[in-house]
Design a protein around this motif. Structure first.
Motif, short mmCIF file in Angstrom:
data_model
loop_
_atom_site.label_atom_id
_atom_site.label_comp_id
_atom_site.label_asym_id
_atom_site.label_seq_id
_atom_site.Cartn_x
_atom_site.Cartn_y
_atom_site.Cartn_z
N PRO A 1 41.37 64.48 39.96
CA PRO A 1 42.76 64.34 40.37
C PRO A 1 43.35 63.02 39.87
O PRO A 1 42.65 62.02 39.79
N ALA A 2 44.60 63.06 39.52
CA ALA A 2 45.28 61.87 39.01
C ALA A 2 46.10 61.23 40.13
O ALA A 2 46.29 61.82 41.17
N GLY A 3 46.58 60.04 39.88
CA GLY A 3 47.45 59.38 40.84
C GLY A 3 46.88 58.06 41.31
O GLY A 3 45.69 57.79 41.17
N LEU A 4 47.74 57.27 41.90
CA LEU A 4 47.34 55.95 42.35
C LEU A 4 46.24 55.97 43.40
O LEU A 4 45.39 55.10 43.44
N LEU A 5 46.27 56.96 44.29
CA LEU A 5 45.32 56.97 45.38
C LEU A 5 44.11 57.86 45.11
O LEU A 5 43.27 58.04 45.98
N ASN B 1 40.73 55.97 40.58
CA ASN B 1 41.63 54.82 40.44
C ASN B 1 41.39 53.76 41.51
O ASN B 1 42.08 52.76 41.56
N LYS B 2 40.40 53.98 42.40
CA LYS B 2 40.14 53.04 43.49
C LYS B 2 38.95 52.15 43.17
O LYS B 2 37.97 52.60 42.62
N SER B 3 39.06 50.89 43.57
CA SER B 3 37.95 49.94 43.45
C SER B 3 37.85 49.14 44.73
O SER B 3 38.87 48.82 45.35
N GLU B 4 36.64 48.81 45.11
CA GLU B 4 36.43 47.96 46.27
C GLU B 4 36.11 46.55 45.79
O GLU B 4 35.19 46.36 44.98
N GLY C 1 35.29 32.48 47.40
CA GLY C 1 34.75 33.42 46.40
C GLY C 1 35.73 33.63 45.27
O GLY C 1 36.66 32.87 45.07
N GLY C 2 35.50 34.71 44.54
CA GLY C 2 36.38 35.03 43.41
C GLY C 2 35.81 34.49 42.13
O GLY C 2 34.66 34.07 42.09
N PRO C 3 36.54 34.50 41.09
CA PRO C 3 37.92 34.98 40.95
C PRO C 3 37.96 36.52 40.87
O PRO C 3 36.95 37.16 40.66
N TRP C 4 39.18 37.06 41.07
CA TRP C 4 39.40 38.49 40.91
C TRP C 4 40.15 38.73 39.62
O TRP C 4 41.11 38.03 39.31
N ALA C 5 39.73 39.74 38.88
CA ALA C 5 40.46 40.21 37.69
C ALA C 5 40.89 41.64 37.99
O ALA C 5 40.05 42.55 38.06
N LEU C 6 42.19 41.83 38.22
CA LEU C 6 42.71 43.13 38.62
C LEU C 6 43.52 43.75 37.49
O LEU C 6 44.00 43.05 36.60
N LYS C 7 43.66 45.07 37.56
CA LYS C 7 44.47 45.80 36.57
C LYS C 7 45.71 46.34 37.25
O LYS C 7 45.63 46.96 38.31
N TYR D 1 44.31 50.81 42.27
CA TYR D 1 44.25 50.69 43.73
C TYR D 1 43.00 49.92 44.13
O TYR D 1 41.92 50.20 43.63
N TYR D 2 43.14 48.96 45.03
CA TYR D 2 42.02 48.13 45.47
C TYR D 2 41.94 48.11 47.00
O TYR D 2 42.96 48.21 47.68
N GLU D 3 40.73 47.98 47.49
CA GLU D 3 40.50 47.76 48.92
C GLU D 3 39.64 46.51 49.06
O GLU D 3 38.69 46.32 48.30
N VAL D 4 39.98 45.68 50.04
CA VAL D 4 39.21 44.46 50.29
C VAL D 4 39.06 44.27 51.80
O VAL D 4 40.02 44.47 52.55
N LYS D 5 37.86 43.91 52.21
CA LYS D 5 37.61 43.54 53.60
C LYS D 5 37.69 42.03 53.70
O LYS D 5 37.11 41.32 52.88
N ILE D 6 38.40 41.56 54.70
CA ILE D 6 38.52 40.13 54.95
C ILE D 6 37.97 39.91 56.36
O ILE D 6 38.45 40.50 57.32
#
Length: 148
Positions: free
Chosen positions: A31-35, A39-42, A55-61, A65-70
């Protein structure tokens, strides 16, 4: 009444069209789409602790779509600010203890005690950004982020 009849006729024509028929091929594209899953990365979890590096650095595109726990360890009242970064992303949801919040945007976050939140977002605007612990000046108290 005419609009309902038109809509029903339109839908029946669309469903009958052979190009729209379900494909039973096992090699079908995901399936296509943002969600969509591909297309998802943790991102690595961010631990908030007084005097500890972020921490880091982050290199995003952009468009991904990204998920992060804080997680805050409770060592002090601590937060993250980064208005420029939060304006460069589309925040899908913030989850705290199973409660989902779908804000129009964020400016900063703060923990008064130990806990975890998860933020789901789409990187939108390319550039260089950072999240930092307010009032800190150390380089390790800053999470550098690049959106390509």
């Amino acid at each position: 009444m005419r609009s309902i009849a038109f809509l029903m006729c339109f839908l029946s024509l669309m469903l009958a069209h052979p190009a729209l028929a379900e494909d039973d091929d096992d090699d079908a594209a995901p399936p296509a789409g943002l969600l969509a899953g591909p297309n998802k990365s943790e991102l690595p979890e961010v631990i908030l602790s007084v005097g500890e590096p972020l921490g880091g650095p982050w290199a995003l595109k952009s468009g991904h779509y990204y998920e992060v726990k804080i997680t805050a360890d409770g060592s002090g009242e601590i937060g993250l600010s980064g208005a420029d970064f939060f304006r460069a992303i589309w925040v899908d949801e913030v989850v705290i203890k199973g409660l989902e919040v779908r804000p129009m945007g964020l400016h900063s976050i703060e923990f008064d005690r130990a806990g975890t939140m998860e933020i789901g977002f789409v990187a939108v605007k390319p550039g260089h950004y950072s999240l930092a612990i307010p009032g800190s000046s150390g380089a390790e108290q800053r999470l550098e982020i690049t959106i390509d």
